[in-house]
Structure formats: structure tokens, C-alpha cells
Write a protein that holds these residues in place. Structure first.
Motif, short mmCIF file in Angstrom:
data_model
loop_
_atom_site.label_atom_id
_atom_site.label_comp_id
_atom_site.label_asym_id
_atom_site.label_seq_id
_atom_site.Cartn_x
_atom_site.Cartn_y
_atom_site.Cartn_z
N MET A 202 0.83 -1.20 0.00
CA MET A 202 0.00 0.00 0.00
C MET A 202 0.86 1.26 0.00
O MET A 202 0.64 2.19 -0.78
CB MET A 202 -0.92 0.01 1.23
N VAL A 203 1.89 1.28 0.86
CA VAL A 203 2.78 2.45 0.94
C VAL A 203 3.58 2.59 -0.35
O VAL A 203 3.77 3.70 -0.86
CB VAL A 203 3.71 2.33 2.16
N PHE B 237 4.90 15.45 -7.84
CA PHE B 237 4.72 14.71 -6.60
C PHE B 237 5.06 15.58 -5.39
O PHE B 237 6.08 16.26 -5.37
CB PHE B 237 5.61 13.47 -6.60
N HIS B 238 4.19 15.56 -4.38
CA HIS B 238 4.44 16.30 -3.14
C HIS B 238 4.51 15.29 -1.99
O HIS B 238 3.50 14.68 -1.63
CB HIS B 238 3.32 17.32 -2.89
N LEU B 239 5.70 15.15 -1.43
CA LEU B 239 5.92 14.14 -0.40
C LEU B 239 5.06 14.39 0.84
O LEU B 239 4.52 13.44 1.43
CB LEU B 239 7.40 14.10 -0.02
N GLU B 240 4.91 15.66 1.22
CA GLU B 240 4.12 15.98 2.42
C GLU B 240 2.68 15.48 2.27
O GLU B 240 2.13 14.86 3.18
CB GLU B 240 4.12 17.49 2.69
N ASP B 241 2.08 15.76 1.11
CA ASP B 241 0.69 15.33 0.87
C ASP B 241 0.59 13.81 0.85
O ASP B 241 -0.37 13.22 1.39
CB ASP B 241 0.18 15.89 -0.46
N THR C 18 0.77 12.43 4.35
CA THR C 18 -0.49 12.65 5.07
C THR C 18 -1.49 11.56 4.72
O THR C 18 -2.14 10.98 5.60
CB THR C 18 -1.07 14.03 4.71
N SER C 19 -1.60 11.26 3.43
CA SER C 19 -2.50 10.20 2.98
C SER C 19 -2.05 8.84 3.51
O SER C 19 -2.87 8.02 3.94
CB SER C 19 -2.55 10.19 1.46
N LEU D 290 1.49 8.34 15.66
CA LEU D 290 1.93 7.65 14.44
C LEU D 290 1.80 8.56 13.22
O LEU D 290 2.72 8.65 12.39
CB LEU D 290 1.13 6.37 14.24
N LYS D 291 0.67 9.25 13.10
CA LYS D 291 0.49 10.17 11.96
C LYS D 291 1.55 11.26 11.98
O LYS D 291 2.10 11.64 10.93
CB LYS D 291 -0.91 10.79 12.00
N GLY D 292 1.86 11.77 13.18
CA GLY D 292 2.88 12.81 13.29
C GLY D 292 4.25 12.31 12.90
O GLY D 292 5.01 13.02 12.23
#
Length: 509
Positions: A374-375, A387-391, A394-395, A424-426
Motif C-alpha cells: 500500500m505504501v 509529486f508532493h511528499l508531504e501530501d 499525510t495520505s 503515528l500520523k505525526g
């Protein structure tokens, strides 16, 4: 090399403590360039904004010398591509739709086939053009034969005897359909299995002009097949000859352009200086200096070369010129660099996930593999400028938390708390920064693995994967094999030049 690059999976707190001792390595190789997201599709160098160091005085060259040098470089690049690229294939030329070349080709071909149609429609028919076509087909079929194909050679020569065919045409006894039938049968014998269906379709064409037109179309494809077969057959025998050929061609270029090793010298000198610098002594092997000892690190040509190749995996392709001796492989090194950056992010996401979630969740093979896939899918386009790594992270954080919650629920474990989910999200979001400790640790361990494999020489067994890289072991080993194969071939070709440069550099150090 870092002395203790963890022999087991580490938890979040342990990783943070190790970050300080391992971050020196990334400084030596240069920080990961987040702007490097455009995959190069050719072997030409990127725009170079750094001036060439002048170790040799420039000299005037003639246009003829430039053309001769360019031809030598082109031939060298082709030989190199055949040996290095196992997937190298010659493809049939496809002219762009609507291009001038395509229109001219279509007009000329139409005129030729119209002329043939007119000749065959005359009463009695004129076979001048048809006989010329048969002659071309004959030469093409003969070119497909190997020396041992004596019987087939005799058959083709006997049936497609142009003098006899001319006599039959003059006497009105020529059966062009019979000749076409023989040609199709011979094509079926000589073609690759992939062309069987196309050859079979020729038998359904009854009109002579469309039939010959289709025959030539399939013969063109068979020529490409034969060329690719020849390349695959001789590739195993080309290695040593290619090494000598590339070295010879590069020497010819060097004699005409004496400054053709300037960037190589700069590259090797930087590697040597980096290894000699005290702050990097504990991050990369210096050829034998004991960790923590006060002695100056001992450098060898091999250790400097290996370190220099590792630097190519952290190269700023948009700001720095690439060393001349690896220029033909710049796109390959850049592709490896992008793959390793993706693996570092992937490995870091999996590491923080397994560390933050309930103990033992990584032991569920199906879950671990599903999470990894998935990742990987969400990081597939990392090389694209859009491509935006930050976005993306987040997903990824959102989806990972959903998968973890689902897995814990199925296993009957305690629910994934809101606090852990937020943490974990952070942590996943923080991986967007090149300075993130977990990301730096993953990058350091990946480079440690590559350096260890490179230093092991020609051993077939891959070294043990450092702690924390287990989930991405398969992908990492695939990249390592490509990297080491590329490096070893480059060493075989250019080792004499590297040794000469390093003997002077190491003598001064």
C-alpha cells in the motif's frame, strides 16, 4: 562504517538516541535532495552550473577532430549499453504521426506499390519491379541463415534464381503466386515464434501487391528480431572485449581532450578528503582505522573508490557536473538514487508503524506485506515533478492507521488509541523532512548495506541486512545487485585512471 548499526529492530526512543551517532554519514554523502524528482530518460548530463576545473590547459581543436571524437563517444556508448543493459533491444523505427518524414515515406511507398500494381495489370504483365522485389526478399532470407544452414541456403538459391525467373517472365510462364507461397513458407521456418501468427496471416492475402507489401513489413520485423537475437547471443562474450574497447575509446578522447578527467579527479579528491575528515571517521570505513582510535584513518584506493561511488547515490544532478568516467551511466545512477530514496521513506514508514503499534503486529506476514504494498503504491510517483511528499505522507498516515486498527481488531488486541494514532500520523508526516532522525537512520543503514556489499568483492552471497531494514530486504537487495554490477563494470574499464589519480592524491595526504 558505523560501528554498531543496530543488529535488531529498535523502538522509537532507541532510534532517536542512535540518530546522533549515525547522522555524520549523511553529512559526508550530502543530504538527500528532495528536488530530485525528475527521472532522466537519456544518458546526457544534466545542465551543469559548476565550472570545469582546469587541470590541463585548453587547446584549439578542428571541426574534424570534434566529429571524430563524437563518433568515438557514440560507438563507446552503444557498446556500453549492450553490455550493461540486459534489456537492451533494437526496436523497429516508428516515425511520429503527422511528421514530414512519415508523409514523405508514405508518398514514396505508395508511388512504388502503385507502379507495381500498374505493371502487373498490363497485358501481358510486366514483372521488372516484381523481380527486383523477389531479389530483395532472397537477400534478406539468406541473411537470416547461419553457416550450418546449407540445405535451406540451397533451397532459397534454387527456387529464387533471378535469371531463371526472368526467363520465365519473358516466356509468359512465371507463376508469381507460387514464388510468394515459397517465400511465406521459408519465412515461417526462419521467423521467431512471436512472428508465427503474422506469417500465418500472409497466407490469407490473395492479391499480389498487398501480399508483397505485407511480406516486406514482416521481413522488417524479422530483421529486428534477428539483430536482437544476435545481441543476446554474443553479450556473454562481449564483456572483456567491451572493457578493452571502452578504455581504448576513452583514451582516444582523453588524448584529444586532456581535461576529460577533471571532474573525475575532483570527485575522487572529495571522497578522499571526506574520509580523512575526523567528523566522518565513525560514519564510514576509512580502510582500517579502529573506531575511536586517535590514529589517522588509513586510506586505500579501493576504500576511496567505494566511498566515491556511494557519493554518486547522493548526487545533486541539477547543480553538479557528473564525473566523466560514469557519465554514460548517469541516468542509471540517478534511477538508483530515486529508488533508494523511495526505499528509505518506505522503510521509515514501516519502522515507525511497527514500533508505535501493538508489539508483535509486524509478525503478521500478511499484514506487513499488505501495508508495504500500500505504501509503495502511494510512493510510486516520487520521481515526478508534480509529486508532493508531504501530501503523500499525510495520505499514507491516514491509511496506515486504518490498516493498523483493522488488524488489531481482527487479532483481538486492544484498540488503537487516539493518542497512538495521533503520534503515528505525526511521525509519518515528519518523514517529509530530510533531517528527520528516523529517515536519516534508514538512509544511513541502506548506505551501510551497499558499502558492505561493494567491499565484499565478487562474493555471490549478500551481506546481512542491518536492523530495521528487514521489511524492505527484498527490494534493497535488488537495488544492491544493480548498483554493484554497475560499479564493478565501471571499475574494470576505468581502474587504471582511478589508480593513477589516487596514487597522487593519497601520496599527498
Amino acid at each position: 562504517m558505523s560501528e554498531n548499526l543496530d543488529k535488531s529492530h529498535v523502538d522509537e526512543a532507541g532510534e532517536s538516541k542512535l540518530a546522533a551517532s549515525e547522522q555524520a554519514r549523511e553529512g559526508a554523502l550530502g543530504c538527500s535532495d528532495e528536488t530530485l524528482q525528475k527521472k532522466v530518460t537519456s544518458d546526457s548530463p544534466s545542465p551543469q552550473r559548476v565550472g570545469r576545473p582546469h587541470s590541463s590547459p585548453p587547446r584549439l581543436v578542428t571541426v574534424e577532430e570534434l566529429l571524430e571524437t563524437a563518433k568515438g563517444v557514440t560507438n563507446m556508448a552503444l557498446a556500453h549499453e549492450i553490455v550493461v543493459n540486459g534489456d537492451f533491444r533494437i526496436n523497429a523505427v516508428e516515425l511520429p504521426e503527422g511528421s514530414l518524414e512519415k508523409r514523405v515515406k508514405e508518398i514514396v511507398h505508395k508511388a512504388f506499390w502503385d507502379c507495381l500494381s500498374v505493371q502487373l495489370s498490363e497485358d501481358p504483365p510486366t514483372y521488372d519491379h516484381a523481380i527486383k522485389l523477389v531479389g530483395e526478399v532472397k537477400e534478406t532470407l539468406l541473411s537470416f541463415l547461419l553457416p550450418g544452414h546449407t540445405r535451406l541456403r540451397n533451397q532459397i538459391t534454387e527456387v529464387l534464381d533471378l535469371e531463371l525467373i526472368k526467363q520465365e517472365a519473358e516466356n509468359g510462364a512465371l507463376d508469381i503466386s507460387k514464388l510468394a507461397e515459397f517465400i511465406i513458407g521459408m519465412m515461417g521456418i526462419l521467423c521467431a515464434p512471436a512472428r508465427d501468427e503474422e506469417v500465418k496471416k500472409l497466407k490469407d492475402i490473395k492479391e499480389i501487391v498487398p501480399l508483397f507489401r505485407a511480406i516486406f513489413s514482416v521481413l522488417d520485423l524479422m530483421k529486428v528480431d534477428m539483430a536482437n537475437f544476435a545481441i543476446s547471443s554474443i553479450r556473454p562474450h562481449l564483456m572483456q572485449q567491451s572493457v578493452e574497447y571502452e578504455r581504448k575509446k576513452f583514451q582516444e578522447v582523453l588524448e584529444k581532450q586532456p581535461n576529460s578527467l577533471d571532474f573525475v579527479t575532483q570527485w575522487l579528491e572529495e571522497a578522499s578528503n571526506d574520509l580523512l575528515t575526523q567528523k566522518y571517521r565513525h560514519a564510514l570505513p576509512a580502510g582500517g582505522a579502529a573506531a575511536g582510535s586517535g590514529d589517522a584513518p588509513l586510506l586505500t584506493p579501493i576504500s576511496v573508490q567505494n566511498y566515491a561511488y556511494l557519493k554518486l547515490l547522493k548526487w545533486d544532478h541539477f547543480q553538479r557536473p557528473f564525473p566523466e568516467t560514469v557519465l554514460m551511466d548517469q541516468s542509471r545512477f540517478q534511477e538508483l538514487q530515486l529508488q533508494l530514496e523511495q526505499l528509505a521513506i518506505l522503510g521509515a514508514v514501516l519502522l515507525v508503524t511497527f514500533s508505535t503499534a501493538a508489539p508483535g503486529i509486524s509478525g503478521h506476514a500478511d499484514f506487513a506485506e499488505k501495508l508495504k504494498m500500500m505504501v509503495k503504491i502511494l510512493l510510486t510517483d516520487m520521481h515526478l515533478p508534480s509529486f508532493h511528499l508531504e501530501d503523500a505522507l499525510t495520505s499514507i498516515g491516514e491509511k496506515v492507521c486504518l490498516e493498523v486498527s483493522s488488524c488489531l481488531s481482527l487479532c483481538g488486541s486492544s484498540p488503537f488509541s487516539i493518542h497512538k494514532e495521533t503520534v503515528l500520523k505525526g511521525q509519518i508526516q515528519a518523514l517529509a523532512s530530510p533531517d528527520d532522525p528516523i529517515r536519516r537512520i534508514m538512509e544511513s543503514r541502506i548506505l551501510t548495506f551497499l558499502e558492505t556489499y561493494l567491499a565484499s568483492g565478487h562474493q555471490k552471497l549478500l551481506p546481512t541486512v542491518p536492523g530495521g531494514l528487514g521489511p524492505i530486504q527484498k527490494e534493497l537487495e535488488e537495488v544492491a545487485v544493480k548498483f554493484v554490477r554497475l560499479v564493478n563494470y565501471n571499475k574494470m574499464v576505468f581502474c587504471p585512471y582511478y589508480d593513477a589519480i589516487l596514487s597522487k592524491l593519497l601520496l599527498r595526504s
